[in-house]
Design an enzyme around this catalytic site. Structure first.
Site, short mmCIF file in Angstrom:
data_model
loop_
_atom_site.label_atom_id
_atom_site.label_comp_id
_atom_site.label_asym_id
_atom_site.label_seq_id
_atom_site.Cartn_x
_atom_site.Cartn_y
_atom_site.Cartn_z
N LYS A 125 -0.91 -3.50 9.69
CA LYS A 125 -1.47 -2.16 9.84
C LYS A 125 -2.98 -2.20 9.65
CE LYS A 125 2.85 0.01 8.51
NZ LYS A 125 3.70 0.51 7.42
N GLN A 168 3.20 2.55 1.47
CA GLN A 168 4.20 1.61 2.00
C GLN A 168 5.49 1.71 1.17
OE1 GLN A 168 3.80 -0.34 4.81
NE2 GLN A 168 5.97 -0.81 4.53
N ASP A 172 2.41 9.34 8.20
CA ASP A 172 3.79 8.84 8.32
C ASP A 172 4.77 9.95 8.69
OD1 ASP A 172 4.38 6.16 8.15
OD2 ASP A 172 4.30 6.08 5.96
#
Ligand code: NAD
Length: 298
Positions: free
Chosen positions: A55, A99, A122
């Site tokens: 990422k 994460q 997200d």
């Protein structure tokens, strides 16, 4: 003999990444804004470390301001929430990603809900889930994996899925449920299946669109697939094989590619399908967050 078209997620992601990079350069030159993405990782989970590295690398390649906060596995809930609070207030950061999974002592829901909805790239905040579920996606952040799946489906079938049956296998909050919302928004007739579904193969056989997000290697075989269906394989499973005493491991999806590709019209491979699309959708969401924060059309 395989007859299905192989949907190349890697190539599509590379093309999207170029577009995002070009758009990012314009945003900087015309408005002085550089999209900022903060990734927070707690602990040493090796798979998570790989995802976070990818990422960060992709964000930098797109021309973003990219920061990574690597916290020790025993970091307290208060410390994680304090960092998220600081990132929420930081004008240089437009997207915040925590994460998952988090170490067990941390409350995953409290942490994901602490990210301000405007920086929730997200798409896990209840505000964004609510917007997606109610079909109000104009300023919502849609979870990256289903958003990427949807682009591949649209490439193949167009944006109006009226009259088509879609079967989603898996009902997770990250993939299955938002995937179902997106398909429904595009007028597909959607069935969400899961571990308690009776006669899953019979249900899948009705589907013009199959999205498999289970986490079981090669579970969906060709005899489950309706001839001419499009098959999107979200699963990432590491399987070990031993040949001549030597053990190697490789990634495989939830769909048995060999048998399914004999029947389907189009199918995504693993690796090289949904995975690369997920990362690029994170970049798309971050660019969008940066534009929305400046009152620009996203
Ligand atoms: P999850 O474990 O949260 O959910 C799995 C779902 O599968 C559950 O709803 C469960 O009911 C269902 N299920 C389990 N066994 C089943 C069975 N025998 N029959 C039917 N349904 C069954 O997983 P998730 O987070 O949704 O991820 C699913 C898979 O997708 C995993 O392999 C994960 O690694 C992968 N994934 C890939 C990406 C990507 O970018 N490619 C992103 C997210 C997840």
């Amino acid at each position: 003999m395989s007859t299905a078209q192989r949907i190349d997620g890697k190539a599509k992601a590379a093309q999207l990444s170029e577009e995002i990079t070009a758009d990012t350069a314009v945003l900087l030159s015309e408005h002085g804004i550089k999209p900022g993405l903060a990734v927070v990782i707690v602990g040493e989970d090796p798979a998570s470390q790989v995802y976070v590295r990818n990422k960060k690398r992709t964000a930098e390649a797109c021309g973003f301001h990219s920061v990574q906060h690597s916290l020790a596995a025993d970091t307290s809930q208060e410390a994680v929430l304090q960092l998220i609070g600081e990132l929420n207030e930081d004008d240089g950061i437009h997207g915040i990603l925590v994460q998952l999974p988090l170490p067990e002592h941390l409350d995953e829901q409290a942490v994901t809900q602490a990210v301000t909805p405007q920086k929730d790239v997200d798409g896990f905040h209840f505000i964004n889930i609510g917007k997606l579920t109610s079909g109000n996606t104009a300023d919502a952040f849609v979870p990256c994996t289903p958003a990427g799946c949807m682009l591949m489906i649209e490439d193949y079938l167009g944006t109006d899925l009226s009259g088509l049956n879609a079967v989603v296998i898996g009902r997770s909050n990250i993939v299955g449920k938002p995937m179902a919302s997106l398909l429904l928004k595009s007028n597909a007739t959607v069935t969400v299946t899961h571990s308690r579904t009776r006669d899953l193969p019979a249900v899948v056989r009705q589907a013009d669109i199959v999205v498999a997000a289970v986490g079981r290697a090669n579970m969906v075989t060709g005899d489950w697939i309706k001839p001419g269906a499009i098959v999107i394989d979200v699963g990432i499973n590491r399987v070990e094989t031993t040949v001549d005493g030597e053990t190697t491991s490789r990634l495989t999806g939830d769909v048995d590619y060999a048998s399914a590709s004999d029947v389907a019209a189009a199918i995504t491979p693993v690796p090289g399908g949904v995975g690369p699309m997920t990362i690029v959708m994170l970049m798309a969401n971050t660019l969008r967050a940066a534009k929305l924060s400046a009152g620009l059309a996203a």
